[in-house]
Enzyme design. Sequence first.
Site, PDB file in Angstrom:
ATOM      1  N   GLU A 488      44.766  30.632  35.500  1.00 14.41           N
ATOM      2  CA  GLU A 488      44.022  31.089  34.322  1.00 14.41           C
ATOM      3  C   GLU A 488      44.545  32.465  33.971  1.00 14.41           C
ATOM      4  OE1 GLU A 488      39.711  30.976  34.577  1.00 14.41           O
ATOM      5  OE2 GLU A 488      39.574  32.891  33.482  1.00 14.41           O
ATOM      6  N   GLU A 493      38.743  40.547  28.625  1.00 13.57           N
ATOM      7  CA  GLU A 493      37.328  40.249  28.794  1.00 13.57           C
ATOM      8  C   GLU A 493      36.587  41.567  28.941  1.00 13.57           C
ATOM      9  OE1 GLU A 493      36.472  37.837  32.188  1.00 13.57           O
ATOM     10  OE2 GLU A 493      37.962  38.815  33.444  1.00 13.57           O
TER      11      GLU A 493
END
Length: 791
Positions: A488, A493
């Site tokens: 991933e 974020e």
Amino acid sequence: MKRKWFLFFMVALLFIPTTTSNNTEASTLFNTLYLVEQDGERSLSSVQGTGLKADTIRAAGEGNVYLIEQISGSYDGNGTAVADLFLNGTAVGIGIDARVSYDFDGDGQWDRVEETDLIATDGVLEEGSYEQFTRELVHVEGDAYKAFENGKIQVEVSMRFGNGDAEIKVNAPELASNLQLPYTLEQKSDESPSTGENLVRNGDFSEGTAHWDTWDGEGGQSTFSVENGAGNMHIHQIAGMHPDWNIPISWSNQLFQEGISLAGGNVYELSFDVSSTMERPIEIELNGLSNNPKHAFDVTTDTDTKRIEFSLFQQSDLQLMFLLGNVRNGENHTENRPHTITIDNVSINRIGGIGDNEPDREWELVWNDEFEGTELDRSKWNIDTGNGFYSGGEYFPGWGNNESQSYQEENVEIRDGHLVLRAEEETVTDEHGTYDFTSGKVQTNGLFSQAYGKFEARMKLPEGQGYWPAFWMMPEEDIYGGWALSGEIDIMENRGSETDEVGAAIHYGGQWPNNQYSGGAYRFPEGQSTTDFNVYSVEWEPGELRWYVNGNLYTRLTEWHSDNGEYPAPFDQEFFLILNLAVGGWYGGEPDATTEFPGEVVVDYVRVYEEVGANYPQPGEPDDREWVEIGENLVRDGAFTETTELGTPDQLSDTWNIHNQGWYEGWAGLADFAIEQETLRATVQQVGWEWWHIQLFQNLEVSEGVYKLAFDMRSDTPRFLNTELVGSQSGIKRHSIGMEMETHEAIIEVDENGDYSLMFGFGRRAGDAQLAVPYGMELDNVRLVEVEEVK
């Protein structure tokens, strides 16, 4: 591209090839000044401190004065200054005044003066019992607010009455004493120091002991003086071994300097001259850099110059520490008897910018969405709905992250040329449960995916506890297995409660829960925020990922693995794009009473590029090219027939050298090496927690070209082993070693002529199986030969 030996075991910080760092600004806009104190010098700073201090305000004496100079900027047109002070009275009945003075043009005359009303502290006398006093300042004399041009601002905090001292909290990373101004200001200074400018204060000791401090503990005893223009640490007593950790107490005697401010985006070199009346090792700790790296050096009675080179992406305040206690370096240790260590000409110099010698990359736009029109382009994006997903017939609520929202199509819209993902506080129900929040999520699975290139979005994020916006990527086909075997990539974020920072990460290794992650964080300069539009991007190529905010490089990763694939797996396959706004979850916690709804992620564009002229292997496919050898073996004594003694980083051999991080850290990697019957045998005693903790290496001169590394190897216990031609930017090669002697190969590309190090890492990569020790590994017939492809 010469590499010094200390690079071989400081992988996390220094095994990073450089690249261009764009948009490094000479100044940053701000409207808040923080009170700081360093080495007895008080000042105002646009940057918060990193460690709380109590600055004493004396009952009898002048006030504490904090000053900033070279200020320019404009008045915002309304409002007044506000002082936010954290004070602690050490006696009952203390009254404090705060006064702010402005010199608008830098002529040395105060043009405007403001004051607070009287501040009376309480009678709580415990250490650290600070009260917060927020006061709007009152104009007492001088001009109205006007623009600054190379001006000054001064804050004076003083005692009006009281029978004891008081404390003001300074240098704090949060809840910091500060002055908030109705201005947009900048300080005219070059954040990147000139090449050759020494950032160490009094590094030649011409000012005596000024700016240098010492510390003794754990039984250590020393005195410090300046004699004949050099610093002298007279060591009377050192500590022994730590009773709990069973490691030598290197820190029992220290000479250090705090507050060395380093600008990001630069490469620095630390150098110093050192000698000792007794031969011994010393250790240097760069406290404040990532992982507080340490470097050990052997010191003799002859003066020698020691050097350390390091790279820094973002601004950091460094504490330079000479650890002079019980230091061990390989076989060398420190005797506990009186002696004197002489240190002189200590300097930290900027020697270049990160990426100064790297060519610019040219990017070609291959996919984008500018979000024009009135509806989401469903040929490019899918909309996820619900609170979870199915995998293998099993339902995973909360999207595997304990998220609280249910994604709804209605929470995704195109508005005024932007994609908007909106989080609402509202109740919805489905067959799996009832949810108190809704939000939006889009992704390109099945519509667009790509391996390698540049992926970026311009977007602004919501503020609020419990918001978790993200721009990220997942594998299109999971060719190495379920999460996180196939990886991933988190491009950005953020915790909505932290509007000054975003994160970068990759997830890899084994299948959950045996997965791992690596990453970094970007701190916004004063005056910038996640709630503004910012450009978030990642550049991805085989063996390397680089993260940027607004063109500023802040994280680079080159190390990862997949239990089901050879490096650079899992990041050698196509990934698709995801944009979402989660509410709650493991990352940022749940919303609370302060969280304002609705919250929105607003995306201006998403763009994907390919690097022009890049010749990458096809993603997810092995390199099945055929090679023919065209050169001689560059490895000296690859068959271990001539080497009689293995070198160390401090006493390098012409052939093979070893390093154990366990020589310096009690539970790091440690192995015994020996050559038996013309084969190298490593007996692993402690595997450590990084693959580079145990090393066998040989320094080589290698010309530009393509090379094949080949070697024979076995292990008493099956395991993985990593190899790297350090400095070649070819990445880390991962090999599965069995119990039978087998030949292993890897292709290594070298971009330029230079000095490199061929390294075998016998340590344990985090996430690898924890094997029982001791066990043996055997290595033979090591070859590095230039090859060319068979057409």
